[in-house]
Scaffold this motif. Sequence first.
Motif: not given
Length: 271
Positions: A102, A104, A110, A181-182, A185
């Motif tokens: 992810v 960052s 992850s 994915i962000q 998350w």
Amino acid sequence: MHDDQPASPTYVVGDVHGHRDELAEALREKGLIDSDDDWSGGEATLWFLGDFVDRGPDGVGVIDLVMRLERQAAAAGGHCGTLLGNHEILLLGMYHFGDTEVPSDFGPRSFARSWEINGGLLEDQDRLTPQHIEWLTTRPMLTLAADHLLMHSDTLEYLDWGEDIDGINARGREILEGSDIQAWWDVWRRMTTRYAFRGPDGADVAQQVMDRLGGVRIVHGHSVIADQLGIHPAQIEGPYLYAGGKALGIDGGLFVGGPCLIVSLPWEPED
């Protein structure tokens, strides 16, 4: 207006964390399921506040039981509903993204790493079916039941996803049906926050949330009552009413030896 027929009862259940047998036993004690684990609650309403999986032996077994009860309750004129917990987000994130990093500024991240750290079981992942994934993905984040505002996490982060319950649920579902994915998350991270209703301003904060979203009392899981009270989980006998009576915590800490609390709404402490 006087109605001789009492309204059908409403129950809420906190974090189960893979403890299927303990859940079934607690549901039987309330008369909500029978000896075959089939719905016997008639027209009752039963809401699960999320965190079916991780830290316990049979997360998918819990999901299977709840999915079946949802069908059976509807057929009996009752209702069984489920909110998303942060561990459902983690389970789904692991399923979709695995060890994909992810982006960052805070070092490597992850879903796989967080899932493992937070008690994820490979057996749960192996047993997930497309039906499980579709069902979990379409669960709401918030609901009103018996004029109570139900949420998994005792956090204000939900408010950033929408102006009202329908908007928040729609935004959550949009993220979980997507592949950003962000954004995923961000849901996981926000839903891990807690304790929004503690402290001297807790009652005011809780009221501000209800002014926006509805309800006369907030009911949540996520934060283990024993941690709130500074006692051993085995000492917990019931839910935790706080914030001037405006918040009710129902996570008995099943995975650390506490009870599986099934709470009837409205709940009031015994004198």
